[in-house]
Design a protein around this motif. Structure first.
Motif, PDB file in Angstrom:
ATOM      1  N   LYS A 178       0.849  -1.179   0.000  1.00  0.00           N
ATOM      2  CA  LYS A 178       0.000   0.000   0.000  1.00  0.00           C
ATOM      3  C   LYS A 178       0.889   1.235   0.000  1.00  0.00           C
ATOM      4  O   LYS A 178       1.934   1.266   0.639  1.00  0.00           O
ATOM      5  CB  LYS A 178      -0.907   0.014   1.239  1.00  0.00           C
ATOM      6  CG  LYS A 178      -1.963  -1.076   1.248  1.00  0.00           C
ATOM      7  CD  LYS A 178      -2.849  -0.953   2.468  1.00  0.00           C
ATOM      8  CE  LYS A 178      -3.941  -2.019   2.461  1.00  0.00           C
ATOM      9  NZ  LYS A 178      -4.824  -1.912   3.657  1.00  0.00           N
ATOM     10  N   ILE A 179       0.471   2.254  -0.754  1.00  0.00           N
ATOM     11  CA  ILE A 179       1.182   3.525  -0.736  1.00  0.00           C
ATOM     12  C   ILE A 179       0.172   4.633  -0.483  1.00  0.00           C
ATOM     13  O   ILE A 179      -1.041   4.443  -0.671  1.00  0.00           O
ATOM     14  CB  ILE A 179       1.936   3.768  -2.063  1.00  0.00           C
ATOM     15  CG1 ILE A 179       0.956   3.865  -3.226  1.00  0.00           C
ATOM     16  CG2 ILE A 179       2.972   2.699  -2.318  1.00  0.00           C
ATOM     17  CD1 ILE A 179       1.621   4.314  -4.502  1.00  0.00           C
ATOM     18  N   PRO A 180       0.625   5.807  -0.047  1.00  0.00           N
ATOM     19  CA  PRO A 180      -0.310   6.914   0.196  1.00  0.00           C
ATOM     20  C   PRO A 180      -1.046   7.300  -1.082  1.00  0.00           C
ATOM     21  O   PRO A 180      -0.581   7.057  -2.192  1.00  0.00           O
ATOM     22  CB  PRO A 180       0.614   8.053   0.667  1.00  0.00           C
ATOM     23  CG  PRO A 180       1.858   7.388   1.132  1.00  0.00           C
ATOM     24  CD  PRO A 180       2.022   6.168   0.283  1.00  0.00           C
ATOM     25  N   THR A 181      -2.196   7.915  -0.916  1.00  0.00           N
ATOM     26  CA  THR A 181      -2.980   8.367  -2.062  1.00  0.00           C
ATOM     27  C   THR A 181      -2.712   9.819  -2.409  1.00  0.00           C
ATOM     28  O   THR A 181      -3.185  10.310  -3.435  1.00  0.00           O
ATOM     29  CB  THR A 181      -4.479   8.203  -1.773  1.00  0.00           C
ATOM     30  OG1 THR A 181      -4.818   8.966  -0.602  1.00  0.00           O
ATOM     31  CG2 THR A 181      -4.828   6.736  -1.533  1.00  0.00           C
ATOM     32  N   ARG A 182      -1.943  10.531  -1.558  1.00  0.00           N
ATOM     33  CA  ARG A 182      -1.646  11.935  -1.811  1.00  0.00           C
ATOM     34  C   ARG A 182      -0.330  12.297  -1.137  1.00  0.00           C
ATOM     35  O   ARG A 182       0.206  11.533  -0.332  1.00  0.00           O
ATOM     36  CB  ARG A 182      -2.771  12.826  -1.265  1.00  0.00           C
ATOM     37  CG  ARG A 182      -2.990  12.656   0.235  1.00  0.00           C
ATOM     38  CD  ARG A 182      -4.224  13.380   0.746  1.00  0.00           C
ATOM     39  NE  ARG A 182      -4.051  14.822   0.679  1.00  0.00           N
ATOM     40  CZ  ARG A 182      -4.989  15.691   1.087  1.00  0.00           C
ATOM     41  NH1 ARG A 182      -6.147  15.245   1.564  1.00  0.00           N
ATOM     42  NH2 ARG A 182      -4.773  16.982   1.020  1.00  0.00           N
ATOM     43  N   ALA A 183       0.217  13.455  -1.474  1.00  0.00           N
ATOM     44  CA  ALA A 183       1.463  13.922  -0.865  1.00  0.00           C
ATOM     45  C   ALA A 183       1.258  14.161   0.626  1.00  0.00           C
ATOM     46  O   ALA A 183       0.209  14.660   1.055  1.00  0.00           O
ATOM     47  CB  ALA A 183       1.918  15.209  -1.532  1.00  0.00           C
ATOM     48  N   GLU A 184       2.258  13.814   1.398  1.00  0.00           N
ATOM     49  CA  GLU A 184       2.212  14.001   2.847  1.00  0.00           C
ATOM     50  C   GLU A 184       3.548  14.557   3.316  1.00  0.00           C
ATOM     51  O   GLU A 184       4.593  13.981   3.027  1.00  0.00           O
ATOM     52  CB  GLU A 184       1.935  12.670   3.552  1.00  0.00           C
ATOM     53  CG  GLU A 184       0.597  12.041   3.195  1.00  0.00           C
ATOM     54  CD  GLU A 184       0.399  10.681   3.844  1.00  0.00           C
ATOM     55  OE1 GLU A 184       1.403  10.133   4.352  1.00  0.00           O
ATOM     56  OE2 GLU A 184      -0.726  10.175   3.846  1.00  0.00           O
ATOM     57  N   GLY A 185       3.523  15.672   4.007  1.00  0.00           N
ATOM     58  CA  GLY A 185       4.759  16.268   4.489  1.00  0.00           C
ATOM     59  C   GLY A 185       4.537  17.685   4.975  1.00  0.00           C
ATOM     60  O   GLY A 185       3.422  18.073   5.330  1.00  0.00           O
ATOM     61  N   GLU A 186       5.596  18.464   4.946  1.00  0.00           N
ATOM     62  CA  GLU A 186       5.565  19.837   5.452  1.00  0.00           C
ATOM     63  C   GLU A 186       5.240  20.813   4.325  1.00  0.00           C
ATOM     64  O   GLU A 186       5.857  20.786   3.256  1.00  0.00           O
ATOM     65  CB  GLU A 186       6.930  20.185   6.053  1.00  0.00           C
ATOM     66  CG  GLU A 186       7.008  21.579   6.655  1.00  0.00           C
ATOM     67  CD  GLU A 186       8.373  21.867   7.259  1.00  0.00           C
ATOM     68  OE1 GLU A 186       8.618  23.035   7.634  1.00  0.00           O
ATOM     69  OE2 GLU A 186       9.189  20.925   7.327  1.00  0.00           O
ATOM     70  N   ALA A 187       4.244  21.670   4.560  1.00  0.00           N
ATOM     71  CA  ALA A 187       3.857  22.660   3.562  1.00  0.00           C
ATOM     72  C   ALA A 187       4.983  23.661   3.344  1.00  0.00           C
ATOM     73  O   ALA A 187       5.672  24.066   4.293  1.00  0.00           O
ATOM     74  CB  ALA A 187       2.588  23.384   4.000  1.00  0.00           C
ATOM     75  N   VAL A 188       5.170  24.059   2.088  1.00  0.00           N
ATOM     76  CA  VAL A 188       6.208  25.015   1.716  1.00  0.00           C
ATOM     77  C   VAL A 188       5.541  26.249   1.133  1.00  0.00           C
ATOM     78  O   VAL A 188       4.659  26.140   0.269  1.00  0.00           O
ATOM     79  CB  VAL A 188       7.173  24.400   0.678  1.00  0.00           C
ATOM     80  CG1 VAL A 188       8.204  25.428   0.228  1.00  0.00           C
ATOM     81  CG2 VAL A 188       7.853  23.157   1.252  1.00  0.00           C
ATOM     82  N   GLU A 189       5.950  27.435   1.588  1.00  0.00           N
ATOM     83  CA  GLU A 189       5.395  28.681   1.064  1.00  0.00           C
ATOM     84  C   GLU A 189       5.974  28.921  -0.332  1.00  0.00           C
ATOM     85  O   GLU A 189       7.179  29.052  -0.496  1.00  0.00           O
ATOM     86  CB  GLU A 189       5.758  29.852   1.979  1.00  0.00           C
ATOM     87  CG  GLU A 189       5.150  31.176   1.561  1.00  0.00           C
ATOM     88  CD  GLU A 189       3.646  31.229   1.759  1.00  0.00           C
ATOM     89  OE1 GLU A 189       2.992  32.016   1.051  1.00  0.00           O
ATOM     90  OE2 GLU A 189       3.135  30.474   2.616  1.00  0.00           O
ATOM     91  N   PRO A 190       5.121  28.971  -1.361  1.00  0.00           N
ATOM     92  CA  PRO A 190       5.651  29.141  -2.721  1.00  0.00           C
ATOM     93  C   PRO A 190       6.100  30.574  -2.975  1.00  0.00           C
ATOM     94  O   PRO A 190       5.699  31.517  -2.264  1.00  0.00           O
ATOM     95  CB  PRO A 190       4.450  28.778  -3.599  1.00  0.00           C
ATOM     96  CG  PRO A 190       3.256  29.086  -2.755  1.00  0.00           C
ATOM     97  CD  PRO A 190       3.659  28.803  -1.339  1.00  0.00           C
ATOM     98  N   ALA A 191       6.927  30.744  -3.981  1.00  0.00           N
ATOM     99  CA  ALA A 191       7.359  32.074  -4.392  1.00  0.00           C
ATOM    100  C   ALA A 191       6.159  32.874  -4.899  1.00  0.00           C
ATOM    101  O   ALA A 191       5.170  32.314  -5.386  1.00  0.00           O
ATOM    102  CB  ALA A 191       8.427  31.955  -5.485  1.00  0.00           C
ATOM    103  N   GLU A 192       6.248  34.199  -4.784  1.00  0.00           N
ATOM    104  CA  GLU A 192       5.150  35.051  -5.226  1.00  0.00           C
ATOM    105  C   GLU A 192       5.021  35.025  -6.749  1.00  0.00           C
ATOM    106  O   GLU A 192       6.007  34.880  -7.479  1.00  0.00           O
ATOM    107  CB  GLU A 192       5.382  36.489  -4.754  1.00  0.00           C
ATOM    108  CG  GLU A 192       5.298  36.658  -3.241  1.00  0.00           C
ATOM    109  CD  GLU A 192       5.421  38.118  -2.829  1.00  0.00           C
ATOM    110  OE1 GLU A 192       5.494  38.979  -3.734  1.00  0.00           O
ATOM    111  OE2 GLU A 192       5.450  38.391  -1.619  1.00  0.00           O
ATOM    112  N   GLY A 193       3.779  35.171  -7.190  1.00  0.00           N
ATOM    113  CA  GLY A 193       3.512  35.322  -8.610  1.00  0.00           C
ATOM    114  C   GLY A 193       3.311  34.038  -9.377  1.00  0.00           C
ATOM    115  O   GLY A 193       3.011  34.072 -10.575  1.00  0.00           O
ATOM    116  N   LEU A 194       3.454  32.890  -8.711  1.00  0.00           N
ATOM    117  CA  LEU A 194       3.264  31.618  -9.396  1.00  0.00           C
ATOM    118  C   LEU A 194       1.782  31.253  -9.451  1.00  0.00           C
ATOM    119  O   LEU A 194       0.963  31.811  -8.701  1.00  0.00           O
ATOM    120  CB  LEU A 194       4.027  30.507  -8.670  1.00  0.00           C
ATOM    121  CG  LEU A 194       5.549  30.568  -8.700  1.00  0.00           C
ATOM    122  CD1 LEU A 194       6.133  29.427  -7.881  1.00  0.00           C
ATOM    123  CD2 LEU A 194       6.061  30.523 -10.132  1.00  0.00           C
ATOM    124  N   PRO A 195       1.399  30.336 -10.331  1.00  0.00           N
ATOM    125  CA  PRO A 195       0.033  29.820 -10.294  1.00  0.00           C
ATOM    126  C   PRO A 195      -0.324  29.342  -8.896  1.00  0.00           C
ATOM    127  O   PRO A 195       0.497  28.735  -8.204  1.00  0.00           O
ATOM    128  CB  PRO A 195       0.073  28.667 -11.301  1.00  0.00           C
ATOM    129  CG  PRO A 195       1.150  29.071 -12.271  1.00  0.00           C
ATOM    130  CD  PRO A 195       2.182  29.761 -11.438  1.00  0.00           C
TER     131      PRO A 195
END
Length: 319
Positions: A178-195
């Protein structure tokens, strides 16, 4: 689909023999998973005829489990629909739909009985999620089997010239997990201006392209969730959930919509995928903005040839 090495070509030929439609795709050097993926979940397979069953029962198998077998039969051998036959019952863990399954396989062409590819020779077992539409022909035969089982699977394959030939495969189940169905971990603040990426309760992403966003000339890679698994290398096969959009926000492909993650070699995808996912860690979610020259820019006539592509990829496993 043009591939970069002869080993990769052999691997793809073997994989094509085990897919739902097994239609050849000569769309260019590398592809995103959308190049071979169906946009809808796998449909129920039709029942084999008595003639189909008899044809598969005529196949003789020589060789012990765990090693590459030799198949022999009177050619031409044809089946009208995917047909399977259990040779050996396994005694390991049971394979369930939605779990990752790993197999070794050898393929023979029914037209003349010649061998077409072998994971034993490549020393590269194939892993995928049972239920993935790309391997739909294996869902019912493998579901409920146990690790160690060996099966014959025959499948009508349509070539680029429109002709159909039967591929005869011996499949041996070597592992399941069995493997996870979605990403699991620490949220990362994305750079400004990206989608901007938004997730629903199940983890399926949607994207909003900022007004006035200019197509980048170089690959943009932004980690959104940092997983704690091993680093992915560019020679591995990854299992991932993903969705792809054009820069106007129009979705063109999604494993989420097909109901199961997809597995693919990073040597068989566009350069933007290879460069963007290599070095990421298993469990991560990654935003990719891929300019045409790292996607389909060199593929004359491809519907996405001139498009900048946006992907959100959840890396669930890598082997």
């Amino acid at each position: 689909m043009k591939l970069r090495t002869s080993a990769a070509a052999a691997a793809l030929a073997l994989a094509a023999a085990l897919t739902l439609t097994a239609c050849a795709d000569d769309s260019g050097d590398g592809a995103t998973p959308s190049a071979s993926a169906s946009s809808s979940p796998a449909t129920e397979m039709p029942e084999p005829t008595k003639e189909d069953v008899a044809a598969l029962e005529s196949v003789k198998v020589e060789g012990d489990a765990g090693k590459e077998p030799k198949l022999s039969f009177k050619a031409p051998l044809e089946v009208s629909v995917p047909t399977s036959r259990v040779l050996d019952e396994g005694d390991g863990a049971e394979v369930a739909e939605g779990a990752q399954v790993t197999i070794d396989s050898v393929a023979y062409l029914g037209t003349d009985g010649t061998a077409q590819g072998s994971t034993w020779q490549q020393k590269a077992p194939m892993s995928f999620i049972l239920g993935d539409a790309n391997y739909g022909v294996l869902t019912e035969p493998l579901k409920g089997q146990k690790v160690g089982a060996r099966l014959l699977v025959a499948n009508p394959v349509q070539g680029q010239d429109g002709t159909t030939a039967t591929m005869v495969n011996l499949v041996e189940i070597t592992d399941t997990q069995k493997i996870p169905t979605r990403a699991e971990g620490e949220a990362v603040e994305p750079a400004e201006g990206l989608p901007t990426v938004t997730l629903d309760d199940a983890g399926k992403p949607s994207v909003e392209i900022p007004e006035g966003y200019e197509a980048p000339k170089e690959l943009v890679t932004q980690t959104l969730i940092k997983g704690d698994g091993a680093k992915v290398t560019e020679d591995q096969t990854v299992t991932a959930q993903y969705t792809g959009w054009t820069l106007d926000g129009e979705q063109f492909d999604s494993s989420w919509d097909r109901g199961a993650p997809s597995s693919f070699s990073l040597q068989q995808v566009v350069a933007g995928w290879t460069q963007g996912l290599a070095g990421q860690t298993v469990g991560s979610q990654v935003l990719l903005v891929i300019p045409p020259d790292l996607a389909y820019g060199a593929q004359e006539g491809h519907e996405l040839q001139k498009e900048t592509l946006v992907f959100v990829v959840d890396i669930l496993d890598a082997k």
